[in-house]
Write an enzyme that holds these catalytic residues in place. Structure first.
Site, mmCIF file in Angstrom:
data_model
loop_
_atom_site.group_PDB
_atom_site.id
_atom_site.type_symbol
_atom_site.label_atom_id
_atom_site.label_comp_id
_atom_site.label_asym_id
_atom_site.label_seq_id
_atom_site.Cartn_x
_atom_site.Cartn_y
_atom_site.Cartn_z
ATOM 1 N N LYS A 66 0.940 -1.083 -0.038
ATOM 2 C CA LYS A 66 0.027 0.006 -0.020
ATOM 3 C C LYS A 66 1.120 1.315 0.100
ATOM 4 C CE LYS A 66 -1.924 3.009 1.923
ATOM 5 N NZ LYS A 66 -1.570 4.314 1.419
ATOM 6 N N GLU A 112 9.605 1.642 10.696
ATOM 7 C CA GLU A 112 10.606 2.881 10.356
ATOM 8 C C GLU A 112 9.907 4.047 10.483
ATOM 9 O OE1 GLU A 112 13.729 2.317 9.830
ATOM 10 O OE2 GLU A 112 13.690 0.036 9.441
ATOM 11 N N CYS A 156 13.233 11.406 6.650
ATOM 12 C CA CYS A 156 13.064 11.100 8.174
ATOM 13 C C CYS A 156 14.479 11.175 8.940
ATOM 14 C CB CYS A 156 12.937 9.502 8.104
ATOM 15 S SG CYS A 156 14.018 8.521 7.467
HETATM 16 P P1 NAD Z 1 2.200 8.644 7.209
HETATM 17 O O1 NAD Z 1 2.505 7.822 8.514
HETATM 18 O O2 NAD Z 1 0.876 9.576 7.123
HETATM 19 O O3 NAD Z 1 2.006 7.443 6.074
HETATM 20 C C1 NAD Z 1 2.656 6.652 5.636
HETATM 21 C C2 NAD Z 1 1.831 5.247 4.972
HETATM 22 O O4 NAD Z 1 1.120 4.955 5.919
HETATM 23 C C3 NAD Z 1 1.075 5.925 3.849
HETATM 24 O O5 NAD Z 1 1.071 4.772 2.706
HETATM 25 C C4 NAD Z 1 -0.428 6.125 4.501
HETATM 26 O O6 NAD Z 1 -1.337 6.064 3.561
HETATM 27 C C5 NAD Z 1 -0.442 5.043 5.350
HETATM 28 N N1 NAD Z 1 -1.226 4.948 6.506
HETATM 29 C C6 NAD Z 1 -1.672 5.927 7.259
HETATM 30 N N2 NAD Z 1 -2.736 5.601 8.125
HETATM 31 C C7 NAD Z 1 -2.613 4.401 7.979
HETATM 32 C C8 NAD Z 1 -3.258 3.369 8.786
HETATM 33 N N3 NAD Z 1 -4.357 3.703 9.632
HETATM 34 N N4 NAD Z 1 -3.416 1.993 8.389
HETATM 35 C C9 NAD Z 1 -2.669 1.547 7.614
HETATM 36 N N5 NAD Z 1 -1.821 2.512 6.770
HETATM 37 C C10 NAD Z 1 -1.995 3.857 7.024
HETATM 38 O O7 NAD Z 1 3.565 9.177 6.829
HETATM 39 P P2 NAD Z 1 3.811 10.137 5.635
HETATM 40 O O8 NAD Z 1 3.385 11.586 5.743
HETATM 41 O O9 NAD Z 1 3.502 9.420 4.392
HETATM 42 O O10 NAD Z 1 5.541 10.029 5.435
HETATM 43 C C11 NAD Z 1 6.261 10.997 6.271
HETATM 44 C C12 NAD Z 1 6.749 10.341 7.622
HETATM 45 O O11 NAD Z 1 7.541 9.288 7.316
HETATM 46 C C13 NAD Z 1 7.665 10.915 8.521
HETATM 47 O O12 NAD Z 1 7.214 11.136 9.985
HETATM 48 C C14 NAD Z 1 9.090 10.426 8.173
HETATM 49 O O13 NAD Z 1 9.941 10.734 9.211
HETATM 50 C C15 NAD Z 1 8.681 9.158 8.015
HETATM 51 N N6 NAD Z 1 9.628 8.304 7.392
HETATM 52 C C16 NAD Z 1 10.379 7.410 7.979
HETATM 53 C C17 NAD Z 1 11.414 6.632 7.392
HETATM 54 C C18 NAD Z 1 12.553 5.939 8.237
HETATM 55 O O14 NAD Z 1 13.006 5.147 7.443
HETATM 56 N N7 NAD Z 1 12.424 5.894 9.424
HETATM 57 C C19 NAD Z 1 11.635 6.820 5.979
HETATM 58 C C20 NAD Z 1 10.614 7.770 5.338
HETATM 59 C C21 NAD Z 1 9.834 8.392 6.054
#
Ligand code: NAD
Length: 494
Positions: A174, A249, A283
């Protein structure tokens, strides 16, 4: 034309609501209309995934045979690198040089995982009794949910798909709504590389609807998630209820540190790259900078100077350092944080502006921003902004530095700039983070495990161990004795 979703080897128009892929550099440009998965599509994909990973031909496939598919995936990604990089830039607005890097990293990941998979040895454990041989083998977990964010697509996706499939699982991917185009293209690549039908689905849609339905499904046995800490915490609750494992992550607020003996030019350039590349939407962005007070003024001036000379521009133009933010909503959120910093007593040394004239008028561009005058307790120093905003704080001694650097709910990464490697080693050990860069920043190697301490995550991706995260271990005892079990044998448990 409406983009189809990929359900267990079949391309179809998803029965969920339609969404749009929009170019962040010019929000008037709609890249594509995307169909999304309905709950029926989710059910169909997961049922077929369950059948497919249990299929005898896949269950009995050998690691080197699965590795062959991944080598092919790597070649195909590389052959289409320019096209994939352009597609990703259209999806999330990152400059082409960055998206090309992500594409090549995805190819390298597929190749590394293939090599790790075909060369992974199982273990004959040390023998404890003459009449029994013991061994430990790894088996797939079943259907894996892979949920990814929008900021580093293709790289994040392959980081999950490659080890999960190499280990013999099926995967439901997803992707983030904003970067679905590149994920769908990846499905085509796996298909062309010969991945048997049913083992991969790419279900486009909202996280709270499609993502939630996937992770809650009883047949899903592992959640591999990259994204925000709040979403990660929510998914961990779901996993706990189902008693399944997660790899999480999550977010960060990474400290970088300039020690008094650092090469200031090297440090300032590295720090500007570490926070302002990807427009800070990383991130691991080095978003909190600690400078020793003796060189504070000098470093700050040099940093402002470097920042002033960064090219903010169209992500498809060569030479652009800082492209747009992902959306207007995110632009507003970044600006709110800068306004909050001012209310908290911070001084904006440079930046702090939404660009809205000329070429920038229809995009979501924010100027690289440096803020001073805050304490590490300020909300702007504690929360992840996920934009081009650097907070700079002076420190007086290492004791005080360590307390402040570690005073964060996050623990993803840190940077240290010094010529004294003994000191660097001590600091690296004392920092509560999953990755430390010394005299460099934001460099990645697929062979080095990656993940967070504290609220930055659970588990590790990458490295040879990254493959094992998608397996469960089984111990097998082989009796060598022709006599029946002896009820009073003291060596029954050794
Ligand atoms: P997000 O948590 O809003 O979304 C991430 C994914 O989760 C998306 O595909 C979203 O549709 C899905 N999602 C959201 N709610 C969900 C639910 N209830 N059930 C299942 N899936 C769901 O994050 P974002 O805004 O897309 O990305 C930014 C964040 O990601 C930042 O906090 C960043 O630090 C983090 N990030 C971490 C890493 C790492 O390796 N640690 C790498 C990249 C980004």
């Amino acid at each position: 034309m409406i983009k189809e979703i990929y359900v267990a080897g079949e391309w179809r128009v998803g029965k969920g609501n339609m969404i749009e892929s929009i170019f962040p550099a010019d929000h008037r440009i709609v890249n594509a209309q995307l169909s999304t998965a309905s709950l029926d599509d989710v059910e169909d994909a997961i049922q077929k995934a369950e059948q497919s990973w249990r299929e005898p031909s896949w269950r009995s496939s050998l690691p080197f045979q699965r590795a062959k598919i991944l080598y092919k995936v790597a070649d195909l990604i590389e052959a289409r690198a320019d096209e994939l990089s352009r597609l990703q830039t259209r999806d999330n607005g990152k400059p082409l040089a960055e998206t090309k890097g992500l594409v090549l990293s995805a190819a390298a990941t597929a190749r590394y995982v293939a090599a790790a998979c075909e060369s992974m040895d199982e273990e004959l454990t040390s023998q404890r009794a003459n009449d029994v041989l013991t061994m430990s083998i790894h088996e797939p977990v079943g259907v894996v949910a892979a949920i990814t964010p929008w900021n580093s697509p293709i790289a994040s996706e392959v980081q999950k798909l490659a080890p999960a499939l190499a280990a013999g699982n099926a995967v439901i991917l997803k992707p983030a709504e904003a970067t679905s185009l590149i994920a769908l293209e990846l499905a085509k690549i796996f298909e062309e590389a010969g991945l048997p039908k049913g083992l991969l689905s790419v279900l486009v849609g909202k996280g709270s609807v499609v993502g939630e339905a996937i992770v809650k499904h009883p047949l899903v046995k592992k959640i591999s998630f990259t994204g925000g800490t709040n979403t990660g915490r929510h998914l961990a609750h779901i996993a706990a209820e189902k008693l399944i494992t997660t790899s999480l992550e999550l977010g960060g607020k990474s400290p970088t540190i300039i020690l008094p003996d650092a090469d200031i030019e090297l440090a300032c350039k590295g720090i500007a790259y570490g926070i302002f590349s990807s427009a800070g939407q990383a991130c691991i962005a080095g978003s909190r900078l600690f400078i020793h007070r003796s060189i504070y003024k000098q470093c700050l001036e040099r940093l402002i100077d470097i920042t002033q000379n960064l090219t903010i521009g169209h992500p498809e133009q060569a030479g652009t350092h800082v492209g747009p933010l992902i959306s207007q909503a995110h632009l507003a959120s970044v600006d709110r944080y800068v306004q909050l910093a001012i209310q908290e007593g911070g001084k904006v040394e440079i930046g702090g502006q939404i660009l809205s004239d000329g070429d920038f008028s229809n995009g979501s561009f924010y100027t690289p921003t440096i803020i001073t005058g805050l304490s590490n307790q300020a909300q702007t120093c504690q929360e992840e902004i996920f934009g081009p905003v650097l907070v700079v704080l002076p420190y007086d001694n290492e004791q005080d530095l360590l307390v402040q650097a570690n005073d964060s709910c996050y623990g993803l990464a840190a940077g240290i700039w010094t010529e004294n490697y003994r000191k660097a080693w001590q600091l690296a050990k004392a920092l509560e983070v999953g990755t430390v860069w010394i005299n460099t920043y934001k460099k990645f190697s697929i062979s080095a495990p990656f993940g967070g301490y504290k609220e930055s995550g659970i588990g590790r991706e990458k490295g040879r161990q990254g493959l094992l995260a998608y397996t469960q271990q089984k111990s097998i005892y082989i009796g060598l004795n022709e006599q029946p079990n002896n009820w009073s044998d003291p060596f029954n448990r050794v």
